[in-house]
Design a protein around this motif. Structure first.
Motif, short mmCIF file in Angstrom:
data_model
loop_
_atom_site.label_atom_id
_atom_site.label_comp_id
_atom_site.label_asym_id
_atom_site.label_seq_id
_atom_site.Cartn_x
_atom_site.Cartn_y
_atom_site.Cartn_z
N ASP A 125 0.83 -1.21 0.00
CA ASP A 125 0.00 0.00 0.00
C ASP A 125 0.86 1.26 0.00
O ASP A 125 0.52 2.27 -0.63
CB ASP A 125 -0.92 0.02 1.22
N ASP A 130 -0.12 5.34 -6.50
CA ASP A 130 -0.78 5.83 -7.70
C ASP A 130 -0.53 4.82 -8.82
O ASP A 130 0.08 3.77 -8.59
CB ASP A 130 -0.27 7.23 -8.10
N SER A 160 -3.50 -5.39 3.77
CA SER A 160 -3.77 -4.19 2.98
C SER A 160 -5.15 -3.63 3.29
O SER A 160 -6.05 -4.35 3.75
CB SER A 160 -3.67 -4.55 1.49
N LEU A 161 -5.33 -2.34 2.99
CA LEU A 161 -6.67 -1.73 3.03
C LEU A 161 -7.44 -2.02 1.75
O LEU A 161 -8.62 -1.70 1.65
CB LEU A 161 -6.58 -0.22 3.22
N GLN A 163 -7.39 -0.96 -1.53
CA GLN A 163 -7.91 -0.01 -2.50
C GLN A 163 -8.04 -0.71 -3.85
O GLN A 163 -7.27 -1.62 -4.17
CB GLN A 163 -6.97 1.19 -2.62
N ALA A 164 -8.99 -0.28 -4.64
CA ALA A 164 -9.33 -0.99 -5.87
C ALA A 164 -8.12 -1.17 -6.78
O ALA A 164 -7.89 -2.25 -7.33
CB ALA A 164 -10.45 -0.27 -6.61
N HIS A 165 -7.31 -0.11 -6.95
CA HIS A 165 -6.17 -0.22 -7.87
C HIS A 165 -5.10 -1.16 -7.32
O HIS A 165 -4.37 -1.79 -8.08
CB HIS A 165 -5.59 1.16 -8.17
N LEU A 200 -12.18 1.76 7.39
CA LEU A 200 -12.26 0.67 6.41
C LEU A 200 -11.68 -0.62 6.97
O LEU A 200 -10.74 -0.59 7.77
CB LEU A 200 -11.51 1.06 5.14
N LYS A 245 -15.15 -4.24 -2.41
CA LYS A 245 -15.80 -2.92 -2.32
C LYS A 245 -17.08 -2.99 -1.50
O LYS A 245 -17.38 -2.09 -0.71
CB LYS A 245 -16.10 -2.41 -3.73
N GLN A 248 -16.23 -2.92 2.07
CA GLN A 248 -15.78 -1.59 2.48
C GLN A 248 -16.96 -0.64 2.65
O GLN A 248 -17.02 0.14 3.62
CB GLN A 248 -14.80 -1.04 1.44
#
Length: 696
Positions: A125, A130, A160-161, A163-165, A200, A245, A248
């Motif tokens: 993360d 980016d 990890s949190l 994130q979508a990417h 989250l 998602k 979350q």
């Protein structure tokens, strides 16, 4: 504040972490929770004898705690020389077998296949901040090094949190290499959740290295939302990202509800862990105006099966009224889904207790028991009698459900709009005596979890005197506009009905207007079969069904030199396009050119009755304006608690009647229809249907 980076990109900088650990000192910094929150997942995938590499270890206590419970072959690496020196000094004597090395994980000095486990807590993360080319290139080097130092059969555990990417990159990269990918949601309990700095949820990606088979495209992707749940297989990375998602969004919703009363409509589906299909639909209703007492903070209301479409349970306004009348400051209503088996009220309570408590209000006193409520104390009865697919209407089913007072109802449901009852009829009480004779036995069955109705069949008699739908009651009441109501039941009325459904509307007119001739037009041949087999519909000298598009049928009638004239034309036809703001009728049925054809086949003193279901106010105004141009006399009757509005249209404005006259005509018509020896539903009062009529 000085410990925070100027930008997210600084998380990938060695200089940033040197400054960070110099300023922070020896105090442990835990990303995403500690050992207690993570141990359930770690114990599943890390064996005490495994050689473990921790990348980006920082000064977390996780390695130390793992060492203390038996994982003693651990190598820790970090890019910061400062933190490595701190950790060596801290563990030199207490944990002599554990090593700390200053090393860039993008270019490690270890041999190929040296480790059985690579553990990463927040490092991915920190690097993948980016999706710029330079960042993705660094991540590719990181993954390549992890793959190189892992043995075949070894696991990369990435905390990890999600994130979508980040999920897309990690899952896509390793699944393409033939690795098995499973994502676990971390559940640290109430204490762990309270200590974490993130709303989250935290996830653990478990990537298991398999030897790549040339030409193989097999992907094994799974998600496990709780440690105790079985993993669920998904078909694609996109589905995995969507599943994460959803969890979350649920965490954000839970956090919101745990802080403040909800001022907006809140609903969510709970899915079965084994199937992934919706099992319960929850609606959260807060009533801050209810005065607080010790025992009225929170309750759960189980909606009996088959009653979820009723106004009280199926609309936001109805649920608010239910919560206020129950006098609870927060009420969660629970709807049960079709094709699911439920083990009675006790089974549902046991299944839901943990989940609904996550949605409890912050004011709930600790250790307070939360009541589970229902109607009559049971979960209702729903029996699916038939299921099929129509080429025009899609999948549909016929179900019998138990209503109030031990009455059973038969329903037609289109699964494309499963929360709407398309047609409904009450089963004759011939089924009730069987149910009543077995009442004690039935009650015992319900308590033990059975949801079976008394045995019914396709030939089960339908109560033709009962109109289940309020809009059908209003449409029949509109026949009073034909004048001379005392003569109507025996008059030779000619009626055209567009839309058959279960056939209850044309059947009622046929039976109670004993000289009437009814033509019904239905575009879907499957519906005629459904009405005949399951709703006791039949054709005869006075009842004919035409399988045709209503638009074409009316156009053909209007095209002849001397068109047939109907005393009443009724539209009760739904739209197959769910994207429109008007679900009944389809837009083509209310276009000017078509309405002029309807007027052409209507008798001069006749009435055109339209069931309008339109949520788009601008579209509705346009429809009314068009109707008004063709039919200058237009009455409207809104159905309380529903979107339906019944429009009564007549060609001549001079025939306008005031509300008292309409009500009196309806009373007269009802008096004539209530013949001795003929069944009549006492709840059906024709005059009530016309009391609230307004002239447009």
């Amino acid at each position: 504040m000085a410990l925070l980076p100027r930008s997210a990109r600084d998380f990938g900088s060695a200089q940033y972490w040197e400054r960070f650990f110099q300023q922070r000192g020896p105090r442990a910094f835990e990303w995403y929770g500690g050992y207690l929150e993570l141990c359930a997942a770690l114990h599943k995938y890390v064996r005490p004898r495994d050689k473990v590499l921790v990348v980006g270890c920082g000064n977390s206590e996780l390695s130390e705690q793992m060492y203390d419970v038996g994982y003693q072959d651990i190598v820790n690496v970090d890019i910061s020389e400062v933190v490595i020196n701190q950790m060596r000094e801290r563990n030199a004597h207490r944990r002599p077998k554990m090593s700390y090395l200053q090393m860039d994980m993008l270019q490690m000095d270890f041999q190929d296949g040296q480790f059985q486990v690579v553990l990463d807590k927040g490092t991915l993360d920190a690097i993948l901040v980016d999706e710029e080319e330079a960042t993705l290139e660094r991540v590719d080097r990181m993954f390549a090094e992890i793959s190189r130092v892992l043995q075949v059969g070894g696991r990369y555990l990435c905390i990890s949190l999600a994130q979508a990417h980040v999920v897309k990159k990690a899952v896509g990269c390793f699944s393409r290499e033939g690795w098995m990918v499973r994502i676990h949601q971390v559940s640290g309990g109430e204490d762990g959740a309270a200590k974490r700095q993130f709303v989250l949820p935290v996830f653990v990606y478990v990537m298991t290295k398999f030897k790549k088979i040339p030409g193989s495209v097999l992907q094994i992707l799974e998600i496990c939302t709780e440690e105790q749940d079985k993993p669920v297989r998904v078909e694609s990375t996109e589905q995995l990202v969507e599943a994460v998602k959803e969890r979350q969004l649920y965490a954000l919703l839970r956090s919101q509800l745990n802080k403040n009363p909800s001022t907006s409509h809140v609903s969510l589906d709970l899915c079965g862990a084994d199937t992934g299909k919706p099992r319960y639909t929850l609606h959260v209703v807060d009533s801050p105006s209810v005065k607080a007492s010790r025992n009225n903070h929170f309750a759960i209301f189980i909606i009996p099966q088959g009653r979820e479409t009723e106004w009280l349970f199926g609309t936001e306004a109805g649920r608010k009224q239910l919560a206020a009348s129950a006098s609870f400051r927060r009420l969660i209503t629970v709807a049960l889904h079709r094709d699911q088996h439920y083990e009675g009220m006790e089974g549902i309570q046991a299944e839901l207790s943990g989940k609904v408590m996550e949605l409890a209000p912050p004011s709930l006193p600790s250790q307070q028991q939360v009541p589970f409520l229902s109607v009559g104390g049971d979960i209702g009865v729903r029996t699916i009698q038939h299921r099929d697919t129509s080429a025009m209407s899609g999948e549909y089913l016929i179900e019998d459900v138990k209503g109030d007072n031990m009455c059973y109802f038969r329903r037609l449901i289109f699964l494309s709009n499963r929360n709407v009852v398309q047609s409904e009829a009450r089963l004759l009480s011939s089924a009730a005596p069987r149910g009543q004779k077995k009442r004690k036995k039935d009650k015992k069955k319900q308590e033990s979890g059975s949801t079976e109705a008394p045995s019914t069949s396709a030939g089960q008699a339908i109560d033709r005197s009962y109109l289940c739908c309020e809009h059908h009651k209003a449409m029949v009441a509109g026949l009073a506009l034909l004048r001379n109501p005392e003569l109507l039941p025996g008059a030779q009325l000619s009626v055209l009905v567009i839309g058959l459904g279960g056939g209850s509307l044309p059947l009622f007119i046929h039976d109670y207007f004993c000289q009437s001739h009814i033509e019904t037009v239905e575009i879907d041949p499957s519906m005629l079969e459904v009405a005949t087999r399951w709703f006791c519909f039949s054709q005869g000298d006075r009842m004919k069904v035409h399988i045709s598009d209503g638009l074409d049928y009316v156009a053909e009638l209007a095209a002849v030199a001397a068109p047939a004239r109907y005393d009443a034309v009724m539209f009760d036809v739904d739209s197959k396009d769910p994207t429109l703001g008007m679900s009944c009728p389809p837009p083509a049925f209310v276009e000017m050119s078509f309405l002029q054809k309807v007027r052409a086949i209507l008798a001069p003193e006749g009435v055109f009755v339209l069931n309008l279901v339109c949520r788009d106010s601008l579209l509705k105004d346009s429809v009314l304006a068009t109707l008004k141009e063709v039919f200058p006399l237009l009455y409207a009757r809104r159905i309380e608690g529903e979107v339906n509005e019944i429009l009564f249209c007549q060609p001549h404005p001079e025939g306008k009647l005031a509300a008292p006259e309409l009500v009196e005509m309806a009373r007269t018509l009802e008096r004539m229809l209530r013949r001795p020896g003929r069944a009549w539903d006492s709840s059906y009062v024709l005059s009530d249907m016309l009391k609230a009529v307004e002239i447009v």
